[in-house]
Design a protein around this motif. Structure first.
Motif, PDB file in Angstrom:
ATOM      1  N   LYS A 157     -21.293  10.671  -9.732  1.00  0.00           N
ATOM      2  CA  LYS A 157     -22.094  10.823 -10.789  1.00  0.00           C
ATOM      3  C   LYS A 157     -22.205   9.576 -11.530  1.00  0.00           C
ATOM      4  CE  LYS A 157     -22.248  14.320 -14.641  1.00  0.00           C
ATOM      5  NZ  LYS A 157     -21.843  15.358 -15.089  1.00  0.00           N
ATOM      6  N   ASP A 158     -23.444   9.358 -11.845  1.00  0.00           N
ATOM      7  CA  ASP A 158     -23.790   7.866 -12.700  1.00  0.00           C
ATOM      8  C   ASP A 158     -24.365   8.336 -13.846  1.00  0.00           C
ATOM      9  OD1 ASP A 158     -23.556   5.404 -12.681  1.00  0.00           O
ATOM     10  OD2 ASP A 158     -25.432   5.127 -12.213  1.00  0.00           O
ATOM     11  N   CYS A 159     -23.865   7.845 -14.968  1.00  0.00           N
ATOM     12  CA  CYS A 159     -24.510   8.179 -16.235  1.00  0.00           C
ATOM     13  C   CYS A 159     -24.964   7.080 -16.986  1.00  0.00           C
ATOM     14  CB  CYS A 159     -23.653   9.037 -17.399  1.00  0.00           C
ATOM     15  SG  CYS A 159     -22.464  10.012 -16.494  1.00  0.00           S
ATOM     16  N   PRO A 160     -25.821   6.922 -17.854  1.00  0.00           N
ATOM     17  CA  PRO A 160     -26.168   5.643 -18.719  1.00  0.00           C
ATOM     18  C   PRO A 160     -24.548   5.369 -19.197  1.00  0.00           C
ATOM     19  CG  PRO A 160     -27.228   7.393 -19.518  1.00  0.00           C
ATOM     20  CD  PRO A 160     -26.394   8.040 -18.484  1.00  0.00           C
ATOM     21  N   GLN A 169     -18.150  15.710 -22.725  1.00  0.00           N
ATOM     22  CA  GLN A 169     -18.999  14.996 -23.976  1.00  0.00           C
ATOM     23  C   GLN A 169     -20.407  14.847 -23.437  1.00  0.00           C
ATOM     24  OE1 GLN A 169     -17.163  10.649 -23.586  1.00  0.00           O
ATOM     25  NE2 GLN A 169     -19.389  10.598 -23.898  1.00  0.00           N
ATOM     26  N   SER A 170     -21.102  14.589 -24.209  1.00  0.00           N
ATOM     27  CA  SER A 170     -22.734  14.130 -24.182  1.00  0.00           C
ATOM     28  C   SER A 170     -22.554  12.843 -23.868  1.00  0.00           C
ATOM     29  CB  SER A 170     -23.396  14.417 -25.139  1.00  0.00           C
ATOM     30  OG  SER A 170     -23.373  15.825 -25.709  1.00  0.00           O
ATOM     31  N   GLY A 189     -26.529  14.641 -18.437  1.00  0.00           N
ATOM     32  CA  GLY A 189     -26.635  14.467 -19.898  1.00  0.00           C
ATOM     33  C   GLY A 189     -24.837  14.747 -20.434  1.00  0.00           C
ATOM     34  N   GLU A 190     -24.235  14.963 -19.487  1.00  0.00           N
ATOM     35  CA  GLU A 190     -22.764  15.289 -19.844  1.00  0.00           C
ATOM     36  C   GLU A 190     -21.722  14.898 -18.709  1.00  0.00           C
ATOM     37  OE1 GLU A 190     -21.047  17.862 -17.434  1.00  0.00           O
ATOM     38  OE2 GLU A 190     -21.804  19.727 -18.722  1.00  0.00           O
ATOM     39  N   THR A 191     -20.575  14.476 -19.589  1.00  0.00           N
ATOM     40  CA  THR A 191     -19.408  14.324 -18.303  1.00  0.00           C
ATOM     41  C   THR A 191     -18.234  14.843 -19.061  1.00  0.00           C
ATOM     42  OG1 THR A 191     -18.748  12.424 -17.028  1.00  0.00           O
ATOM     43  CG2 THR A 191     -19.055  12.017 -19.363  1.00  0.00           C
ATOM     44  N   ASP A 192     -17.078  14.654 -18.257  1.00  0.00           N
ATOM     45  CA  ASP A 192     -15.878  15.219 -18.715  1.00  0.00           C
ATOM     46  C   ASP A 192     -14.855  13.968 -18.552  1.00  0.00           C
ATOM     47  OD1 ASP A 192     -17.062  17.680 -18.553  1.00  0.00           O
ATOM     48  OD2 ASP A 192     -16.547  18.006 -16.401  1.00  0.00           O
TER      49      ASP A 192
END
Ligand code: FAD
Length: 531
Positions: A41-44, A453-454, A389-392
């Motif tokens: 997973k890749d998030c901002p 969390q967002s 839009g979320e991660t743990d």
């Protein structure tokens, strides 16, 4: 057909249509929640204020001897929030690959970072614009049955090691999941569900480390103990661990037990019934995350040694999709969270894999038995998802045993006041560890919190504030926090939990005067707390 009948028929058709629509939406959501993600997973990333990377000078003659698996680009870690531009990633297969990469970095004014499977969550395994050594291909191992040790290269995962040792032997100390590399585990001094064994560092008889100058040293508790204690729990800052000789233990068969109790009773139960009972060889607890019993009710998982000896081949932990579905559903509100806890209490015991049935083992009645390797062979695949839009994120706090209840009370207040989306809260046992950057100077209990969390600015701000308060709550009872996670603590909080941090950073300068080995953690905190 009367007007009323027509109206009823229309209402029925609309009702059926809406039900079908709802069923499709629910089904689609369920599929999203249960689906195995493709890749990481890749998030901002969390904004750091650092601008884009500048061009870096390259000497092509030396580049040729370095085996790149990635040039430029970015790397991320298990939090998905640490996307960082890097110079490149080098595949390490042999000791010389490390030496060549170190020389290349030295000659070109670059930094080196060392990475296992990048499950630390604050960029500990890479630094901005650094050359990252991907150690995962350095994974050979050999067993000494007389000495009861395995000598394992640092890129091997516990999963690999277990498969190698099974069925006769098992890992003595590791995390509660098996995905991590041996090098990454030594470098954070990880701990897990064997409440007697202590942390990984205690089971390391000796290790070989390559320092920034390319020299290789074999270190142990008796041979260069200073360097040994800096490398264990040293977050890859003192050298590259090449391999380690590690204690193994017998792959015993266990009879699992579960007890439901109040968190208040846990310290007494542990001291009076578990710590003193040698037949219990594994233990951990889960505190409830359901609103009606929040951080109050606790399921204690105990593994009692059994005399059975039939040990079938290792199998992967299952059912992954169902576990992922329940886990992701629980994030959505208090009712599903309640259901998750009820499922853990009442349904999970019936679903658990039962590799060794007692009738199979001894022919005297049915009971579910597991071997040590079976229980520890869990890659926690259900924690991975591709939800947007979320991660743990994980956090862990270590507190003196006699102040555990007080800490849980404080943590509960903080988590409730902040409206935290707490997914899991597990309790483990740690002992005093004598590595330099130790998180436990006495007998402690550990509370690991898995939080959702967002990935937007508000989510980061919320998590930063929450973490700061939990760190203060731990400090308030004489506790510390674990360092492989998000870097949201202040330099003061770091100094308070780790008064030895200045000594640690000073020693780093001694062993690596050019600061060749680096990480996001080092780049952020060394200038703030070092001398
Ligand atoms: C879902 C989840 C569950 C977890 N459960 C536990 C748990 O039960 N107990 C526990 O203690 N921890 C736990 N952790 C934390 C975990 O133990 C650490 O993050 C560990 O470092 C991960 O290993 P890795 O191979 O991913 O290391 P990485 O994250 O890749 O690296 C971690 C550190 O080790 C250094 N390093 C890696 N390899 C080497 C090497 N060969 N030589 C020198 N330095 C090296 C890196 O530079 C970095 O500083 C958990 C983390 C997650 C995400």
């Amino acid at each position: 057909m009367t007007h009323l009948q027509r109206a009823l028929k229309r209402a029925l058709v609309i009702g059926i249509f809406l039900c079908m629509l709802l069923a499709v939406i629910v089904l689609r959501k369920a599929i999203d929640y249960a689906t195995e993600p493709e890749g990481d997973k890749d998030c901002p990333p969390v904004p750091t204020g650092a601008g884009p990377s500048g061009p870096v000078r390259i000497q092509p003659a030396v580049t040729a001897s370095v085996v790149w698996v990635q040039r430029g680009g970015t790397l991320n870690d298990a939090s998905c929030l640490s996307r960082t531009p890097v110079y490149g990633v080098v595949a390490v297969r042999e000791l010389d690959d490390v030496r060549t990469a170190l020389a290349f970095a030295r000659d070109n004014g670059l930094k080196i970072s060392v990475a296992g499977v990048r499950h630390s969550m604050g960029g500990q395994a890479f630094a901005r614009d650094a050359i990252v050594l991907d150690m995962t291909r350095l994974n050979r191992m050999s067993l000494d049955t007389q000495a009861r040790t395995v000598t394992v290269q640092s890129g091997a995962t516990w999963h690999d090691v277990q498969r190698f040792l099974h069925p006769r032997f098992a890992v003595k100390a590791m995390q509660s999941a098996d995905v991590f590399t041996v090098g990454g585990s030594i470098s954070v001094n990880a701990h897990g569900m064997d409440h007697r064994a202590g942390s990984v560092g205690r089971t390391v008889r000796s290790l070989r480390v390559m320092l920034a100058d390319g020299t290789v040293h074999t270190v142990s508790r008796t041979d260069n103990p200073r360097l040994f204690n800096l490398v264990v729990g040293g977050y890859g800052l003192f050298g590259v661990i090449l391999d380690a000789e590690i204690d193994v233990t017998e792959n015993a068969v266990y009879r699992p037990e579960r007890r439901v109790l109040r968190y208040r009773d846990f310290p007494g139960v542990f001291a009076g019934e578990i710590a003193t009972a040698p037949q219990y060889e594994l233990m951990y607890g889960h505190l409830s995350t359901a609103p009606h019993s929040y951080l109050d009710e606790m399921i204690l998982y105990l593994y009692r040694r059994d005399s059975a000896r039939v040990i079938p081949p290792l199998a992967e932990a299952r059912p992954v999709k169902l576990r992922r579905l329940i886990f992701n559903l629980a994030k959505q509100g208090s009712l599903p969270m309640r259901l998750k806890w009820l499922a853990e209490k009442y349904v999970e015991p019936r679903l658990e894999a039962c590799p060794v049935s007692r009738s199979q083992a001894q022919g005297d009645g049915e009971a579910c038995l597991v071997s040590r390797n079976h229980r520890m062979h869990d890659s926690m695949r259900h924690l991975k998802n591709s939800l947007e839009g979320e991660t743990d994120v994980l956090q862990e706090y270590f507190v003196p045993r006699d102040r555990f209840v007080e800490f849980v009370d404080r943590a509960r207040s903080v988590l409730r006041a902040r409206g935290a989306n707490l997914l899991n809260a597990s309790v483990r046992v740690v002992h005093p560890e004598d590595n330099t950057l130790t998180y436990a100077r006495g007998e402690m209990f550990a509370l690991a919190l898995y939080l959702n969390q967002s990935t937007n600015a508000a989510g980061h701000a919320h998590m930063r504030a929450l973490t700061g308060e939990l760190i203060d709550a731990a400090a308030g009872v004489g506790g510390t926090f674990f360092l492989p996670y998000q870097l949201s603590y202040t330099p003061e909080q770091l100094r308070r939990a780790y008064p030895q941090i200045r000594e640690f950073f000073a020693a780093k300068k001694e062993y690596d005067p050019g600061g060749l080995l680096s990480s996001t953690f080092y780049a952020k905190y060394a200038p703030l707390v070092g001398d």
